[in-house]
Motif scaffolding. Structure first.
Motif, mmCIF file in Angstrom:
data_model
loop_
_atom_site.group_PDB
_atom_site.id
_atom_site.type_symbol
_atom_site.label_atom_id
_atom_site.label_comp_id
_atom_site.label_asym_id
_atom_site.label_seq_id
_atom_site.Cartn_x
_atom_site.Cartn_y
_atom_site.Cartn_z
ATOM 1 N N VAL A 100 0.840 -1.197 0.000
ATOM 2 C CA VAL A 100 0.000 0.000 0.000
ATOM 3 C C VAL A 100 0.876 1.247 0.000
ATOM 4 O O VAL A 100 1.854 1.336 0.747
ATOM 5 C CB VAL A 100 -0.937 0.003 1.231
ATOM 6 N N LYS A 101 0.534 2.207 -0.864
ATOM 7 C CA LYS A 101 1.232 3.492 -0.891
ATOM 8 C C LYS A 101 0.781 4.344 0.294
ATOM 9 O O LYS A 101 -0.390 4.286 0.665
ATOM 10 C CB LYS A 101 0.911 4.237 -2.192
ATOM 11 N N PRO A 102 1.676 5.187 0.825
ATOM 12 C CA PRO A 102 3.115 5.294 0.512
ATOM 13 C C PRO A 102 3.893 4.139 1.153
ATOM 14 O O PRO A 102 3.443 3.540 2.120
ATOM 15 C CB PRO A 102 3.494 6.638 1.139
ATOM 16 N N PHE A 103 5.055 3.858 0.593
ATOM 17 C CA PHE A 103 5.857 2.748 1.089
ATOM 18 C C PHE A 103 7.331 3.144 1.020
ATOM 19 O O PHE A 103 7.707 4.132 0.380
ATOM 20 C CB PHE A 103 5.608 1.480 0.263
ATOM 21 N N HIS A 104 8.165 2.367 1.684
ATOM 22 C CA HIS A 104 9.616 2.564 1.630
ATOM 23 C C HIS A 104 10.204 1.559 0.638
ATOM 24 O O HIS A 104 9.866 0.370 0.670
ATOM 25 C CB HIS A 104 10.241 2.381 3.004
ATOM 26 N N PHE A 105 11.110 2.032 -0.222
ATOM 27 C CA PHE A 105 11.660 1.154 -1.249
ATOM 28 C C PHE A 105 12.310 -0.109 -0.671
ATOM 29 O O PHE A 105 12.146 -1.188 -1.262
ATOM 30 C CB PHE A 105 12.668 1.896 -2.133
ATOM 31 N N PRO A 106 13.053 -0.034 0.451
ATOM 32 C CA PRO A 106 13.647 -1.274 0.969
ATOM 33 C C PRO A 106 12.608 -2.370 1.236
ATOM 34 O O PRO A 106 12.898 -3.551 1.055
ATOM 35 C CB PRO A 106 14.332 -0.819 2.267
ATOM 36 N N GLU A 107 11.395 -1.988 1.649
ATOM 37 C CA GLU A 107 10.361 -3.006 1.849
ATOM 38 C C GLU A 107 9.920 -3.590 0.518
ATOM 39 O O GLU A 107 9.749 -4.808 0.387
ATOM 40 C CB GLU A 107 9.147 -2.427 2.583
ATOM 41 N N LEU A 108 9.740 -2.726 -0.501
ATOM 42 C CA LEU A 108 9.369 -3.229 -1.821
ATOM 43 C C LEU A 108 10.448 -4.165 -2.350
ATOM 44 O O LEU A 108 10.143 -5.249 -2.862
ATOM 45 C CB LEU A 108 9.159 -2.064 -2.787
ATOM 46 N N LEU A 109 11.703 -3.770 -2.224
ATOM 47 C CA LEU A 109 12.798 -4.614 -2.709
ATOM 48 C C LEU A 109 12.821 -5.957 -1.982
ATOM 49 O O LEU A 109 13.018 -7.001 -2.610
ATOM 50 C CB LEU A 109 14.130 -3.885 -2.516
ATOM 51 N N ALA A 110 12.595 -5.928 -0.676
ATOM 52 C CA ALA A 110 12.572 -7.181 0.086
ATOM 53 C C ALA A 110 11.448 -8.088 -0.387
ATOM 54 O O ALA A 110 11.624 -9.313 -0.505
ATOM 55 C CB ALA A 110 12.422 -6.878 1.579
ATOM 56 N N ARG A 111 10.293 -7.500 -0.670
ATOM 57 C CA ARG A 111 9.159 -8.302 -1.143
ATOM 58 C C ARG A 111 9.425 -8.859 -2.540
ATOM 59 O O ARG A 111 9.079 -10.010 -2.849
ATOM 60 C CB ARG A 111 7.889 -7.465 -1.126
ATOM 61 N N VAL A 112 10.031 -8.044 -3.403
ATOM 62 C CA VAL A 112 10.377 -8.507 -4.750
ATOM 63 C C VAL A 112 11.371 -9.659 -4.672
ATOM 64 O O VAL A 112 11.219 -10.695 -5.345
ATOM 65 C CB VAL A 112 10.947 -7.335 -5.591
ATOM 66 N N ASN A 113 12.399 -9.509 -3.850
ATOM 67 C CA ASN A 113 13.385 -10.583 -3.712
ATOM 68 C C ASN A 113 12.761 -11.846 -3.126
ATOM 69 O O ASN A 113 13.132 -12.967 -3.508
ATOM 70 C CB ASN A 113 14.552 -10.117 -2.839
ATOM 71 N N ALA A 114 11.811 -11.672 -2.203
ATOM 72 C CA ALA A 114 11.128 -12.837 -1.628
ATOM 73 C C ALA A 114 10.335 -13.571 -2.708
ATOM 74 O O ALA A 114 10.320 -14.810 -2.748
ATOM 75 C CB ALA A 114 10.209 -12.402 -0.490
#
Length: 226
Positions: A100-114
Motif C-alpha cells: 500500500v502506498k506510501p511505502f519505503h523502497f527497501p520493503e518493496l525490494l525485500a518483497r520482490v526478492n522474496a
C-alpha cells in the motif's frame, strides 16, 4: 534479474527505475496499462510491480490478462487503496503480493526478492547450488565457504543461473535478463562473463566443473553432484 514496473506517477516511476537499477535489476517501465501489458507479454520479465490505478487499462485488467495468457512471473501490486477488499481483488486477479502506498523502497525490494526466491523454490535470501552460495540480501557469493569477488555483471549472470539451476540457459536468454532491450545480442560478452566466473571458482575448487557448457545450447548449473 529483470523487473517490469507499471506506474503512471512520473516521479514514483522514475524513482523506482533508479532504485531498482542501483539494486542490480534490468528495468522495463510503462506509464499506462496498455503499454505495460504489451511489455509484460513481449519482454522476458522475472518479476513485475504493477500499480492498480492505471490509465487506458487498469492494473487489475493487466494482471488478469497476463495470467489468462499463461504469463507466470511473480507480480506485486502497488495500490493507494488500503481496504482489504481491494487487496483481495488484486490477489484474486493473480497477483502474488501487494504493497500500500506510501511505502519505503527497501520493503518493496525485500518483497520482490522474496517473490523471486519463492519462484525458484527458495525460502531464504541464500540460494545454493553445491558449494556455491549466493546471498540476495548482501549480494555476496561464497564458494566452498570462501568469498568470491565478482563484478556486477558476473554477479547478475551467476544469480540468474542459480535461480534456474538444472535448466539449460542460452546466451540470448542470459543477455535478455542482464541487459536492456537494445543491447547487441550478437556480442560474445556472455562467454566472457561465464569464462571469468569459471576461472574465479577454479581458484577455490580447481577440480570441480560448476558451470557446464552444452555446445550450441547454452549453460547449466546442476544441483546434483556426480
Amino acid at each position: 534479474m529483470r523487473v517490469l514496473v507499471i506506474e503512471d506517477d512520473d516521479n514514483l516511476r522514475n524513482i523506482l527505475i533508479k532504485r531498482f537499477e542501483e539494486s542490480g535489476f534490468v528495468v522495463d517501465a510503462a506509464d499506462n496499462g496498455q503499454d505495460g501489458l504489451f511489455k509484460g507479454q513481449e519482454f522476458p520479465a522475472d518479476v513485475a510491480v504493477i500499480d492498480l490505478g492505471l490509465p487506458k487499462i487498469s492494473g487489475m485488467e493487466v494482471i488478469q490478462t497476463l495470467r489468462d495468457e499463461g504469463v507466470k512471473f511473480p507480480i506485486i501490486v502497488l495500490t493507494a487503496r488500503g481496504s482489504w477488499q481491494d487487496k483481495v481483488m488484486g490477489l484474486d486477479a493473480g497477483a502474488d503480493d501487494y504493497l500500500v502506498k506510501p511505502f519505503h523502497f527497501p520493503e518493496l525490494l525485500a518483497r520482490v526478492n522474496a517473490l523471486l526466491r519463492r519462484s525458484s523454490g527458495n525460502t531464504t535470501p541464500e540460494i545454493s547450488c553445491g558449494p556455491v552460495v549466493l546471498n540476495m540480501s548482501t549480494q555476496s557469493v561464497e564458494v566452498d565457504g570462501h568469498p568470491l569477488d565478482l563484478t556486477s555483471y558476473e554477479y547478475k549472470v551467476l544469480e540468474y543461473m542459480l535461480h534456474h539451476q538444472d535448466e539449460v540457459i542460452s546466451k540470448s536468454t542470459l543477455t535478455e535478463h542482464i541487459y536492456h532491450q537494445d543491447y547487441d545480442r550478437d556480442s560474445n560478452v556472455i562467454e566472457v562473463f561465464v569464462g571469468r566466473l569459471r576461472k574465479k571458482m577454479a581458484v577455490i575448487l580447481p577440480d570441480e566443473k560448476l558451470i557446464e557448457t552444452l555446445r550450441g545450447r547454452g549453460y547449466r548449473m546442476s544441483s546434483r553432484s556426480d
